[in-house]
Design an enzyme around this catalytic site. Structure first.
Site, short mmCIF file in Angstrom:
data_model
loop_
_atom_site.label_atom_id
_atom_site.label_comp_id
_atom_site.label_asym_id
_atom_site.label_seq_id
_atom_site.Cartn_x
_atom_site.Cartn_y
_atom_site.Cartn_z
N GLU A 1 0.80 -1.22 0.00
CA GLU A 1 0.00 0.00 0.00
C GLU A 1 0.84 1.27 0.00
O GLU A 1 0.31 2.35 -0.24
CB GLU A 1 -0.95 -0.02 1.20
CG GLU A 1 -1.99 -1.13 1.10
CD GLU A 1 -2.83 -1.30 2.35
OE1 GLU A 1 -3.93 -1.87 2.25
OE2 GLU A 1 -2.40 -0.86 3.44
N ASP B 1 -11.48 -6.61 -2.59
CA ASP B 1 -12.39 -7.75 -2.46
C ASP B 1 -13.78 -7.23 -2.13
O ASP B 1 -13.95 -6.06 -1.80
CB ASP B 1 -11.91 -8.72 -1.37
CG ASP B 1 -11.75 -8.03 -0.02
OD1 ASP B 1 -12.70 -8.10 0.79
OD2 ASP B 1 -10.71 -7.41 0.24
#
Length: 232
Positions: free
Chosen positions: A12, A198
């Site tokens: 990230e 997701d």
């Protein structure tokens, strides 16, 4: 303006870290802080570690040592809004804990006693994120509520419970509310920018591993555009 950017995981922060010029690294309590300039703007990028305790601890160190003017939390999240797909981005309007329950004493579900029921993101930062998002094509960018808890949302029963508590929920993840709570205490403006890796409860563990890099790329792209917007 001194802009702080927080991501929990290596994936990230890696993309943005490589773009920071004149980069210096500081390590405190196993948290990595990267200072320098991003497209001419003064930034400090924090790799906080996963979960609310790591996020709160490292954000406190960040605010004490580096004194940023604003905080942007970036990274991945699980999607809750039916209209969103993997890779889409959510900009926070508010952030809440989804695993705090002191309702027996009259508090709202998700509310820590003595704290707001929800933490409102800064309107100027939301606007900067929306303006920047207009330059991104082929993905949806939505804004709304993001919820935080120290659990990966793979259990459909838990997903249904959280959805019942927060019908307006757009995404879930594991750090944002802790970061928001610390920013609230320090009176530092924040916003959360999360790309979906997701869809919560739907084979989310498989999807997360497969699409984490895609989510990191999308969220990093928007954060970089936003840094440029704020530095005008």
């Amino acid at each position: 303006m001194n802009i702080a950017i927080i991501g929990a995981m290596e994936e990230e922060v890696a993309i943005l870290r490589e773009k920071i010029a004149n980069r210096t690294e500081t390590t405190v309590a196993n948290c990595s802080f990267y200072s320098g300039t991003l497209d001419g703007a003064n930034v400090v990028l924090l790799k906080s570690g996963i979960g609310k305790v790591n996020a709160a601890m490292s954000t406190t160190i960040l605010l004490e040592r580096f004194a940023p003017d604003v905080v942007i939390n970036t990274g991945s999240a699980g999607g809750f809004a039916p209209s969103l797909n993997v890779g889409d981005i959510v900009i926070s309007t508010e952030v809440v804990h989804h695993d705090v329950d002191v309702t027996a004493f009259g508090y709202a579900y998700g509310q820590v006693p003595g704290m707001p029921a929800r933490y409102a993101a800064d309107e100027r930062l939301i606007q900067a994120a929306e303006t920047s998002a207009a330059h991104i094509r082929d993905i949806q960018v939505a804004k709304g509520l993001i919820a935080t808890g120290d659990s990966f949302m793979h259990d459909p029963a838990r997903v249904d419970f959280v959805r019942t508590q927060f019908p307006d929920l757009y995404a879930v993840e594991m750090e944002a509310a802790a970061i928001a709570q610390v920013c609230h205490q320090f009176n530092v403006p924040f916003v959360v920018i999360r790309a979906l890796s997701d869809i919560a409860g739907k084979e989310s563990n498989v999807s997360f591993e497969q699409f984490l890099q895609k989510a990191a790329l999308h969220s990093s792209e928007l954060v970089q555009l936003m840094v440029n917007e704020l530095n005008k």
